[in-house]
Scaffold this active site. Structure first.
Site, PDB file in Angstrom:
ATOM      1  N   LYS A   1     -19.595   5.269  -0.401  1.00  0.00           N
ATOM      2  CA  LYS A   1     -19.647   4.441   0.808  1.00  0.00           C
ATOM      3  C   LYS A   1     -20.222   5.172   2.024  1.00  0.00           C
ATOM      4  O   LYS A   1     -20.852   4.570   2.882  1.00  0.00           O
ATOM      5  CB  LYS A   1     -18.235   3.932   1.166  1.00  0.00           C
ATOM      6  CG  LYS A   1     -17.598   3.045   0.113  1.00  0.00           C
ATOM      7  CD  LYS A   1     -17.885   1.610   0.387  1.00  0.00           C
ATOM      8  CE  LYS A   1     -17.331   0.607  -0.613  1.00  0.00           C
ATOM      9  NZ  LYS A   1     -16.324   0.996  -1.546  1.00  0.00           N
TER      10      LYS A   1
ATOM     11  N   GLU B   1     -15.428  -4.336   7.876  1.00  0.00           N
ATOM     12  CA  GLU B   1     -14.354  -4.903   7.060  1.00  0.00           C
ATOM     13  C   GLU B   1     -14.011  -3.859   6.003  1.00  0.00           C
ATOM     14  O   GLU B   1     -14.832  -3.013   5.679  1.00  0.00           O
ATOM     15  CB  GLU B   1     -14.815  -6.202   6.376  1.00  0.00           C
ATOM     16  CG  GLU B   1     -15.580  -6.018   5.057  1.00  0.00           C
ATOM     17  CD  GLU B   1     -16.931  -5.313   5.189  1.00  0.00           C
ATOM     18  OE1 GLU B   1     -17.508  -5.347   6.290  1.00  0.00           O
ATOM     19  OE2 GLU B   1     -17.399  -4.726   4.193  1.00  0.00           O
TER      20      GLU B   1
ATOM     21  N   SER C   1     -18.431   6.393  -9.074  1.00  0.00           N
ATOM     22  CA  SER C   1     -18.572   6.005  -7.662  1.00  0.00           C
ATOM     23  C   SER C   1     -17.559   6.647  -6.728  1.00  0.00           C
ATOM     24  O   SER C   1     -17.824   6.806  -5.541  1.00  0.00           O
ATOM     25  CB  SER C   1     -18.502   4.481  -7.538  1.00  0.00           C
ATOM     26  OG  SER C   1     -17.306   3.982  -8.118  1.00  0.00           O
TER      27      SER C   1
HETATM   28  C1  LIG Z   1     -15.888   0.205  -2.654  1.00  0.00           C
HETATM   29  C2  LIG Z   1     -15.966   0.868  -3.952  1.00  0.00           C
HETATM   30  C3  LIG Z   1     -16.585   0.242  -5.056  1.00  0.00           C
HETATM   31  C4  LIG Z   1     -17.096  -1.165  -5.029  1.00  0.00           C
HETATM   32  O1  LIG Z   1     -18.118  -1.405  -4.113  1.00  0.00           O
HETATM   33  P1  LIG Z   1     -19.626  -1.590  -4.559  1.00  0.00           P
HETATM   34  O2  LIG Z   1     -20.285  -2.122  -3.345  1.00  0.00           O
HETATM   35  O3  LIG Z   1     -19.643  -2.565  -5.691  1.00  0.00           O
HETATM   36  O4  LIG Z   1     -20.131  -0.267  -4.961  1.00  0.00           O
HETATM   37  C5  LIG Z   1     -16.702   0.952  -6.235  1.00  0.00           C
HETATM   38  N1  LIG Z   1     -16.194   2.207  -6.362  1.00  0.00           N
HETATM   39  C6  LIG Z   1     -15.582   2.823  -5.327  1.00  0.00           C
HETATM   40  C7  LIG Z   1     -15.043   4.199  -5.533  1.00  0.00           C
HETATM   41  C8  LIG Z   1     -15.447   2.182  -4.098  1.00  0.00           C
HETATM   42  O5  LIG Z   1     -14.827   2.807  -3.087  1.00  0.00           O
END
Ligand SMILES: *Cc1c(COP(=O)(O)O)cnc(C)c1O
Length: 402
Positions: free
Chosen positions: A93, A115, A381
């Site tokens: 993010k 948000e 992620s």
């Molecule tokens: C917010 C988040 C997501 C989901 O958001 P995307 O916009 O689909 O990437 C996925 N993994 C993590 C670790 C997150 O913090």
């Protein structure tokens, strides 16, 4: 000229029939201003220099592309993990939050709103605002405030004001509605940092470009490691779809790379408790863009559910609706239980505790029959620190750790 082979947004903000900017008139000037300036600003040398420097020295990029030998053996393919979990603040993010804050500064904005669901985007935005000395207001559903207390404390420490949203299901969708309402009321000096590839054009394209650093790095890292830039598979979880869009971005035009998006099946897609938008949703309009959406027969948005707050969203970025319809990417869904098993598997096999969202992508490894020569990249992620309470509760209820 655009050809129909391209997967980029067109000049009107559409991917095929998805996207656009369905906004109230009062936001027209803000969205136009952004649309007319984002590409110029992002291509400007001073912007690039500042952004690249922050990504390198503040975020810690490039993140490693790790050859996970133990799970490679388990799934009978060469599996690499793109370590977005090692970014400052623990997920992808921050790439987008920093990009947008630099852009907002250049547009002369003084007040930042955002948000957040799980709190990861709120923390990333509050971090970027602390760094740049800008006022930061984060809208968060009351239910999520309770579920994600450590991230709320982080935002407070960083100087952000967290506003509890008590409408609807008191989760991400409602927080987004409230942030849009704030933007309408303070349109002139406020920039709204949307946390995924959702919202009116140009947000989906802008956020995808900020996250595209993920696939840019994967390409040269693979080349350095295995002597070719393109893997056979790229797998990423999909909430709004920003980490997936970033991981897919530079592979989209090469049709030999299989792109796999993984949504949350929650308790099962037939149970009424899931967030598998592309599997059970239908096209509609949510938060300013036309896209797949979980809705009932009357077109009312239905409440999404997932064990992971970051995937708990009833829409999906328009780019994914398009990639789904033209079959350039394949979207599957993974249940809460499968994700939890994938958390424990990665933890024990590789010594990495993943975020619950990322575990959905990891669980997808068991759903494919790979050839032994296949190269598979899973976008990890985020890290699991924020999910520790969920993990501890699960372990206490099962006999796993005993
Ligand atoms: C917010 C988040 C997501 C989901 O958001 P995307 O916009 O689909 O990437 C996925 N993994 C993590 C670790 C997150 O913090």
């Amino acid at each position: 000229m655009e050809t129909n082979k391209t997967y980029s947004v067109n000049e009107n903000g559409y991917y095929g029939v998805y996207g656009g900017a369905y906004i109230p008139e009062i936001l027209y000037n803000n969205v136009e201003e952004l649309k007319n300036n984002y590409l110029n600003i992002m291509n400007d040398d001073s912007f690039k220099k500042e952004f690249d420097d922050l990504l390198k020295n503040y975020v810690g990029r490039p993140t490693p592309l790790y050859h996970a030998k133990n799970i490679s053996e388990q799934f009978k393919a060469t599996v690499f993990l793109k370590r977005e979990d090692l970014n400052h603040t623990g997920a992808h993010k921050i790439n987008n939050a920093l990009g947008q804050i630099l852009l907002a500064k250049r547009l002369g904005k003084k007040r930042i709103i955002a948000e957040t669901g799980a709190g990861q985007h709120g923390v990333a935005t509050a971090t970027a605002c602390a760094l740049m000395g800008l006022e930061c207001i984060v809208y968060m559903g009351e239910a999520d405030i309770k579920r994600q207390a450590p991230n709320v404390s982080r935002m407070h420490m960083l100087g952000a004001k967290v506003i509890a949203v008590t409408s609807g299901s008191k989760t991400l969708k409602d927080a987004t509605n409230e942030a849009i309402r704030d933007w309408i009321n303070h349109a002139e000096h406020t920039h709204y940092i949307i946390g995924s590839v959702v919202g009116p054009h140009p947000y989906p394209d802008m956020v995808a470009r900020f996250q595209s650093i993920i696939s840019k790095e994967i390409k040269y890292q693979l080349n350095n490691t295995i002597g070719k830039e393109d893997p056979d598979y790229v797998i990423a979880c999909v909430g709004g779809g920003s980490n997936a869009a970033g991981a897919f971005y530079h592979f989209m035009e090469n049709e030999s790379v299989q792109l796999i998006g993984v949504e949350a099946a929650g308790k099962g897609i037939d149970t009424g408790h899931s967030a598998a938008t592309l599997t059970i949703g239908k096209p509609g309009i949510i938060h300013g863009s036309k896209t797949y959406l979980m809705q009932n027969e009357d077109g009312q948005i239905t409440e999404p559910y997932s064990i992971s707050a970051g995937l708990d969203y009833p829409g999906v970025g328009p780019i994914h609706s398009f990639l789904h319809d033209v079959k350039r990417a394949q979207y599957i869904s993974i249940t809460d239980d499968e994700a939890m098993q994938a958390v424990l598997n990665l933890t024990r096999k590789e010594g990495i505790i993943p975020a619950l969202e990322s575990a959905h992508a990891l669980a997808a490894l068991a759903k494919f029959n790979f050839r032994s020569t296949d190269t598979v990249v899973v976008n990890l992620s985020g890290r699991g620190d924020k999910d520790l309470n969920t993990y501890i509760n699960f372990l206490n209820e099962s006999n796993y750790a005993k």
